[in-house]
Design a protein around this motif. Structure first.
Motif, short mmCIF file in Angstrom:
data_model
loop_
_atom_site.label_atom_id
_atom_site.label_comp_id
_atom_site.label_asym_id
_atom_site.label_seq_id
_atom_site.Cartn_x
_atom_site.Cartn_y
_atom_site.Cartn_z
N GLN A 105 0.86 -1.18 0.00
CA GLN A 105 0.00 0.00 0.00
C GLN A 105 0.90 1.23 0.00
OE1 GLN A 105 -2.47 0.99 3.48
NE2 GLN A 105 -4.20 1.14 2.09
N ALA A 106 1.20 1.73 -1.19
CA ALA A 106 2.04 2.92 -1.29
C ALA A 106 1.32 4.13 -0.71
CB ALA A 106 2.41 3.17 -2.75
N ARG A 107 2.10 5.09 -0.25
CA ARG A 107 1.56 6.33 0.30
C ARG A 107 2.01 7.50 -0.56
NH1 ARG A 107 1.57 1.69 3.67
NH2 ARG A 107 0.88 2.19 5.75
N ALA A 108 1.13 8.50 -0.71
CA ALA A 108 1.47 9.64 -1.56
C ALA A 108 1.01 10.93 -0.91
CB ALA A 108 0.85 9.49 -2.95
N GLY A 151 2.95 18.79 -0.48
CA GLY A 151 4.23 19.05 0.16
C GLY A 151 4.48 18.27 1.43
N GLY A 152 3.81 17.13 1.57
CA GLY A 152 4.04 16.28 2.73
C GLY A 152 3.16 16.60 3.92
N ALA A 153 2.21 17.52 3.77
CA ALA A 153 1.33 17.88 4.89
C ALA A 153 0.35 16.74 5.20
CB ALA A 153 0.57 19.17 4.59
N THR A 154 -0.21 16.15 4.16
CA THR A 154 -1.13 15.02 4.33
C THR A 154 -0.74 13.90 3.39
OG1 THR A 154 -2.70 15.90 2.70
CG2 THR A 154 -3.03 16.55 5.01
N TRP A 155 -1.14 12.66 3.78
CA TRP A 155 -0.78 11.48 2.99
C TRP A 155 -2.01 10.61 2.80
CZ3 TRP A 155 4.25 10.73 1.20
CH2 TRP A 155 5.20 11.63 1.69
N HIS A 156 -2.01 9.87 1.69
CA HIS A 156 -3.13 8.99 1.38
C HIS A 156 -2.62 7.79 0.59
CE1 HIS A 156 -2.69 11.92 -1.95
NE2 HIS A 156 -2.91 10.87 -2.71
N PRO A 157 -3.39 6.69 0.56
CA PRO A 157 -2.96 5.52 -0.24
C PRO A 157 -2.82 5.88 -1.71
CG PRO A 157 -4.75 4.95 1.26
CD PRO A 157 -4.64 6.43 1.30
N GLY A 167 -3.34 4.19 5.80
CA GLY A 167 -2.55 4.27 4.58
C GLY A 167 -1.79 5.56 4.42
N GLY A 168 -1.46 6.22 5.51
CA GLY A 168 -0.70 7.46 5.44
C GLY A 168 0.47 7.47 6.40
N PHE A 169 0.94 8.66 6.70
CA PHE A 169 2.01 8.87 7.66
C PHE A 169 1.58 9.96 8.64
CE2 PHE A 169 4.38 7.44 3.85
CZ PHE A 169 5.08 6.37 4.39
#
Length: 476
Positions: free
Chosen positions: A176-179, A183-189, A308-310
């Protein structure tokens, strides 16, 4: 009355419904979950476990069947519906084997399985008593099935990162890659193409003199602003804290590969709005998640989250006093017990009660050995050794205390000084590692050196004191 209750508990444990649930639990946890991981096999274990646990609790706790069923349902609800309950269960299970229990309220759908357990009990009380050979087979199997759960799912690991259009995509081993597109504020699958060759260095778009590179084998990034003539550390985790993180991830995923440790694997640089040269840097750090340098130049560590995020809140702490040092704790306990036993022997307790003290001391020492973390013991062997060691250590400890209390007035010394030296030995060995878990000292090697010096100080003082006493004795 106790014998009759035990017979009913054994009959309940040997009931066909319970035996079938036991077989399902063993097969599902140790075979099916590995082949088809997912909610179906997860819920199947919950259903089977709720059928097996009440009769086992009745047998081991000597409690009535209704109480065992109610207790099982209550504990299951607390563990599955609350984070605190899940963390407490993880801690308790980890005393025997490394375990991770996750709160999941959807698992409460399995609670009606307690009705099957109730029906099995109602029929079991009318069945003839279970024969001893049957009990010998069923009881250990039930204990094994309930305590030795399936392997912990491998923890995710960030292995590469790349810029894909407006997105920064981190490739992760959990498929499950994260993207991030902001600019790195939020992440999603990320479900699109995610196969990227890891790159160990990258430059700011449009500024080939300003580049970043990872520090292979370490958690860190170096930076240059003069095209590579000179490099300086832009971000790094110290070697001592990296050792701490490695131990954290190995304990949470004991079946992971030894090479899958916290280390920077790849990085990517993305230009972002905010003026000429504005950029972010994203670093894939294996099980530690990612590190990100935002447009202002601030670095942060981000850990994996279930959606699915960071998140910075999910990043493993770099210090946590008392955590990840269980082996050192038990080594300190074993050394302190060894010093105490030797001291009591010198004080004359072995001479007063050679059989009782010798057997009790040996049982205590052998019973504590499995808790130290013997490399040859792993998985179920470690579990069996600790289960066997607990009663041995308890019996031995009680025996030593009884001999100590009965014979202290008849020995050359009462043993008080030996006890104080044993306590000092424990403190001397354990406190440096407790400090290391809190970040001071930073290096594990320094903690080891301090533990050797401080742990030997009290026994060394006692030995020197006894030698001086013997030399002064004849003259006095």
């Amino acid at each position: 009355m106790t014998t009759r209750s035990s017979d009913h508990a054994l009959a309940w444990l040997g009931h066909p419904v319970t035996v079938l649930a036991l077989a399902v639990l063993l097969l599902n946890d140790h075979v099916l979950k590995g082949l088809w991981p997912g909610p179906v096999t997860g819920k199947l274990s919950d259903v089977a476990g709720l059928v097996v646990a009440p009769p086992l609790a009745t047998l081991l706790l000597r409690c009535p069947a209704p109480v065992a069923i109610a207790l099982t349902g209550t504990l299951f609800t607390l563990v599955k519906a609350t984070t605190a309950g899940a963390e407490a269960a993880s801690w308790l299970w980890s005393l025997l084997i490394p375990s991770r229990v996750v709160a999941d309220p959807t698992d409460l759908i399995a609670l009606p399985a307690l009705g099957l357990a109730w029906l099995a009990w109602r029929q079991a009380v009318r069945r003839p008593p279970v024969r001893l050979p049957h009990a010998v087979l069923v009881v250990p199997a039930a204990v094994f099935a309930v305590t030795a759960t399936s392997a912990i799912p491998p923890a995710p690991s960030a292995v590469s990162v790349a810029v894909n259009g407006t997105a920064v995509v981190v490739d992760v081993t959990d498929h499950q890659a994260r993207a991030s597109t902001d600019g790195g504020a939020t992440w999603h699958p990320w479900t699109e193409n995610r196969t990227y060759a890891p790159q160990s260095s990258a430059c700011v778009p449009g500024e080939q003199a300003h580049c970043y590179r990872i520090r292979p084998g370490l958690l860190g990034v170096e930076e240059t602003t003069d095209g590579g003539s000179t490099w300086s550390t832009s971000w790094a985790v110290s070697s001592g804290r990296r050792h701490w993180l490695d131990r954290t991830y190995q304990n949470s995923d004991p079946h992971g590969l030894p090479s899958d440790l916290a280390a920077s694997r790849a990085l990517a640089v993305q230009a972002v709005p905010g003026g000429t040269g504005a950029h972010i840097v994203v670093v894939a750090n294996g099980p530690d998640g990612v590190a990100i340098r935002d447009a202002s130049g601030l670095w942060r560590r981000l850990g994996f989250v279930d959606d699915g995020g960071f998140s910075a809140r999910a990043a493993a702490p770099l210090t946590n006093p008392g955590e990840q040092i269980d082996d050192e704790l038990w080594i300190a306990v074993l050394l302190a017990i060894t010093v105490l036993l030797v001291g009591l022997v010198v004080d004359g307790f072995l001479a007063r009660a050679p059989v009782a003290f010798g057997v009790a001391g040996l049982l205590l020492w052998i019973g504590l050995l499995p808790f130290v973390g013997i490399p040859l013991l792993d998985g179920i062997y470690d579990l069996v050794a600790r289960l066997a060691g607990m009663p041995l250590a308890l019996a031995g400890g009680v025996g030593v205390l009884v001999v100590w209390a009965v014979h202290q007035k008849h020995t050359e010394r009462a043993g008080g000084v030996s006890a104080l030296v044993a306590v000092a030995t424990f403190a001397g060995v354990y406190l440096p590692f407790l400090g290391w878990s809190a970040g001071l000292p930073d290096a594990y090697g320094t903690a080891v050196l301090l533990a050797v010096i401080l742990g030997a100080a009290a026994p060394g003082w006692l030995i020197a004191r006894r030698i001086l006493q013997k030399k002064e004795g004849p003259a006095g």
